[in-house]
Design a protein around this motif. Structure first.
Motif, short mmCIF file in Angstrom:
data_model
loop_
_atom_site.label_atom_id
_atom_site.label_comp_id
_atom_site.label_asym_id
_atom_site.label_seq_id
_atom_site.Cartn_x
_atom_site.Cartn_y
_atom_site.Cartn_z
N ASP A 85 0.79 -1.23 0.00
CA ASP A 85 0.00 0.00 0.00
C ASP A 85 0.83 1.29 0.00
OD1 ASP A 85 -2.53 1.12 -0.19
OD2 ASP A 85 -2.75 1.38 1.98
N LEU A 86 1.90 1.32 -0.77
CA LEU A 86 2.68 2.54 -0.92
C LEU A 86 1.98 3.51 -1.86
CD1 LEU A 86 6.25 0.99 -1.36
CD2 LEU A 86 5.26 1.94 0.73
N ILE A 87 2.29 4.80 -1.74
CA ILE A 87 1.69 5.74 -2.69
C ILE A 87 2.41 5.68 -4.03
CG2 ILE A 87 0.80 7.30 -0.92
CD1 ILE A 87 3.14 9.16 -1.48
N ALA A 88 3.71 5.31 -4.02
CA ALA A 88 4.44 5.24 -5.28
C ALA A 88 5.67 4.35 -5.17
CB ALA A 88 4.86 6.64 -5.73
N VAL A 89 6.01 3.72 -6.29
CA VAL A 89 7.23 2.93 -6.41
C VAL A 89 8.01 3.47 -7.61
CG1 VAL A 89 8.21 0.67 -6.92
CG2 VAL A 89 6.24 0.85 -5.38
N PHE A 90 9.27 3.80 -7.39
CA PHE A 90 10.13 4.27 -8.48
C PHE A 90 10.67 3.05 -9.23
CE2 PHE A 90 10.32 7.65 -5.31
CZ PHE A 90 9.97 8.75 -6.09
N VAL A 91 10.68 3.16 -10.56
CA VAL A 91 11.16 2.07 -11.40
C VAL A 91 12.36 2.57 -12.20
CG1 VAL A 91 10.59 0.39 -13.19
CG2 VAL A 91 8.82 1.16 -11.58
N GLY A 92 13.55 2.08 -11.83
CA GLY A 92 14.75 2.43 -12.56
C GLY A 92 15.06 1.40 -13.64
N CYS A 109 0.79 4.17 -7.44
CA CYS A 109 1.42 4.71 -8.65
C CYS A 109 2.80 4.09 -8.84
CB CYS A 109 1.53 6.23 -8.51
SG CYS A 109 2.67 7.03 -9.65
N VAL A 110 3.25 4.02 -10.07
CA VAL A 110 4.65 3.74 -10.37
C VAL A 110 5.21 4.95 -11.10
CG1 VAL A 110 4.52 1.23 -10.42
CG2 VAL A 110 4.05 2.52 -12.50
N CYS A 111 6.39 5.37 -10.67
CA CYS A 111 7.08 6.49 -11.32
C CYS A 111 8.20 5.91 -12.16
CB CYS A 111 7.62 7.45 -10.27
SG CYS A 111 8.50 8.87 -10.97
N ILE A 112 8.07 6.00 -13.47
CA ILE A 112 9.05 5.46 -14.41
C ILE A 112 10.19 6.46 -14.56
CG2 ILE A 112 9.41 4.58 -16.74
CD1 ILE A 112 7.46 2.88 -15.14
N LYS A 161 12.78 7.62 -20.00
CA LYS A 161 11.97 7.34 -21.19
C LYS A 161 12.18 5.92 -21.70
CE LYS A 161 11.18 8.99 -25.92
NZ LYS A 161 11.63 9.95 -26.96
N GLY A 162 13.43 5.42 -21.67
CA GLY A 162 13.72 4.09 -22.19
C GLY A 162 12.98 3.00 -21.45
N ILE A 163 12.73 3.19 -20.16
CA ILE A 163 11.98 2.20 -19.38
C ILE A 163 10.54 2.15 -19.83
CG2 ILE A 163 11.33 1.48 -17.05
CD1 ILE A 163 13.68 3.23 -16.04
N TRP A 164 9.95 3.32 -20.04
CA TRP A 164 8.57 3.36 -20.49
C TRP A 164 8.44 2.78 -21.91
CZ3 TRP A 164 4.06 2.71 -19.05
CH2 TRP A 164 2.94 3.09 -19.81
N GLU A 165 9.43 3.01 -22.74
CA GLU A 165 9.41 2.42 -24.08
C GLU A 165 9.41 0.89 -24.00
OE1 GLU A 165 11.65 5.83 -26.81
OE2 GLU A 165 12.82 4.21 -25.91
N ALA A 166 10.16 0.33 -23.04
CA ALA A 166 10.20 -1.13 -22.89
C ALA A 166 8.83 -1.67 -22.46
CB ALA A 166 11.27 -1.51 -21.87
N VAL A 167 8.18 -0.99 -21.52
CA VAL A 167 6.84 -1.41 -21.08
C VAL A 167 5.84 -1.28 -22.23
CG1 VAL A 167 4.94 -0.90 -19.49
CG2 VAL A 167 7.32 -0.78 -18.68
N PHE A 168 5.92 -0.18 -22.93
CA PHE A 168 5.01 0.07 -24.05
C PHE A 168 5.23 -0.96 -25.15
CE2 PHE A 168 3.13 2.25 -27.63
CZ PHE A 168 2.11 3.02 -27.08
N ARG A 169 6.49 -1.29 -25.40
CA ARG A 169 6.83 -2.26 -26.43
C ARG A 169 6.29 -3.64 -26.08
NH1 ARG A 169 11.78 -0.72 -26.68
NH2 ARG A 169 12.70 -2.30 -25.32
N HIS A 170 6.35 -3.99 -24.81
CA HIS A 170 5.81 -5.28 -24.37
C HIS A 170 4.30 -5.33 -24.55
CE1 HIS A 170 5.00 -8.79 -21.89
NE2 HIS A 170 4.16 -8.06 -21.18
N ARG A 171 3.65 -4.21 -24.33
CA ARG A 171 2.19 -4.17 -24.40
C ARG A 171 1.66 -4.01 -25.81
NH1 ARG A 171 -0.09 -0.50 -19.39
NH2 ARG A 171 0.25 -2.08 -17.77
N HIS A 172 2.33 -3.19 -26.61
CA HIS A 172 1.80 -2.82 -27.92
C HIS A 172 2.65 -3.30 -29.09
CE1 HIS A 172 -1.02 -0.27 -25.72
NE2 HIS A 172 0.02 0.24 -25.06
N GLY A 173 3.77 -3.94 -28.81
CA GLY A 173 4.61 -4.47 -29.88
C GLY A 173 5.45 -3.45 -30.61
N LYS A 174 5.54 -2.24 -30.07
CA LYS A 174 6.33 -1.18 -30.71
C LYS A 174 6.62 -0.09 -29.70
CE LYS A 174 2.42 1.58 -32.38
NZ LYS A 174 2.81 2.85 -31.72
#
Length: 297
Positions: free
Chosen positions: A96-103, A191-194, A197-210
């Motif tokens: 139940d944290l308010i946010a987790v940082f994702v490096g 919340c997760v704080c990404i 930009k490269g980390i978010w691209e990896a998550v987006f790529r996994h979800r949307h294939g690009k």
């Protein structure tokens, strides 16, 4: 003038005039030219040669600039065996944290010290404080205090340490996305704080294939449909997933944005963290001024 030739008389007269003139004139003074100084006796060829040499300017030493120095070769993929002597960084998570940082992943200094964002050039702890996520600037070795003091946590999308993100493969980055989903389902942060930009691209790529296009990418809060860790089979009252805030990398190698630009992107997230702590009345008053221990579920 009989017997005297006129021509002979004329020659005799001329001889007498010449004798008279010689008699009346003193010895002749011969004027000789003065000797020139040695420096003035140089012939024209030598003079021109000397003049040419005196006109030449001494050659200056070549100027060395930063751009002329040899640049370091960019990093490339490194197999796990290269840094197998380093241990992965332990996640700092609690319920139940308010946010987790994702490096991205631990750097060499971070892995060696065992604390998040430990390299001196990394601006993570500075931006956490300047944005308002924390009310003081913490040291890397205080990372374990994040849950109890600020309801914050930390993890990475790739566990293994490397010198920098370029030593990871795209497949490793994409494969870390479902692992992040599982962590969110288990710990259920708001919340997760990404952090990059490269980390978010990896998550987006996994979800949307690009990768996200320029039109699809933006800093800050993402659409609700991009929440991470949603549990779909427990109804609307169940966990709807962690909201996503994408902010800049804090690495000292990331210089595409100026410090003021990074702070402007981080500030809305810091304001949100403060608001959420106020809403939760956090930290609660403790008998001896100690913050609540969140390490146990």
């Amino acid at each position: 003038m009989s017997g005297v030739n006129f021509k002979e008389m004329l020659q005799q007269y001329a001889h007498e005039e010449s004798s008279a003139s010689t008699a009346t004139v003193g010895p002749m003074r011969v004027l000789r030219p003065r000797a020139r100084p040695t420096s003035m006796t140089t012939n024209s060829k030598e003079k021109n040669t000397r003049s040419d040499h005196s006109a030449e300017k001494p050659k200056s030493a070549p100027i060395t600039t930063k751009s002329s120095k040899k640049r370091k070769a960019p990093s490339k993929y490194a197999p796990p065996s290269k840094y197998q002597h380093l241990s992965p960084l332990t996640d700092i998570l609690a319920p139940d944290l308010i946010a987790v940082f994702v490096g991205t992943n631990p750097g060499i200094r971070t892995a060696a010290q065992g604390h998040a964002y430990a390299h001196p050039s990394n601006q993570f702890w500075k931006l956490l404080h300047s944005s308002g996520c924390t009310d003081e600037r913490l040291r890397p070795d205080q990372d374990v205090e994040l849950p109890a003091r600020y309801l914050l946590g930390n993890t990475n999308i790739v566990e293994r340490p490397t010198k920098d993100a370029a030593e990871l493969s795209k497949a490793e980055m994409s494969d870390g996305a479902p692992v992040l989903e599982d962590k969110c389902r288990e710990w259920q942060p708001e919340c997760v704080c990404i952090v990059g930009k490269g980390i978010w691209e990896a998550v987006f790529r996994h979800r949307h294939g690009k990768n996200p296009s320029k039109a699809e990418f933006h800093w800050g809060w993402q659409d609700e449909k991009e929440n991470i860790g949603r549990i779909a089979d427990i109804g609307e009252d169940g966990y709807q997933g962690a909201k996503v805030f994408v902010t800049t990398s804090t690495s000292g190698l990331a210089a595409s944005l100026k410090p003021a630009e990074k702070e402007a992107i981080w500030k809305p997230f810091g304001d949100w963290c403060k608001e959420r702590r106020v809403a939760r009345n956090w930290p609660p008053a403790q008998p001896h001024g100690q913050a609540q221990d969140l390490s146990e579920g």
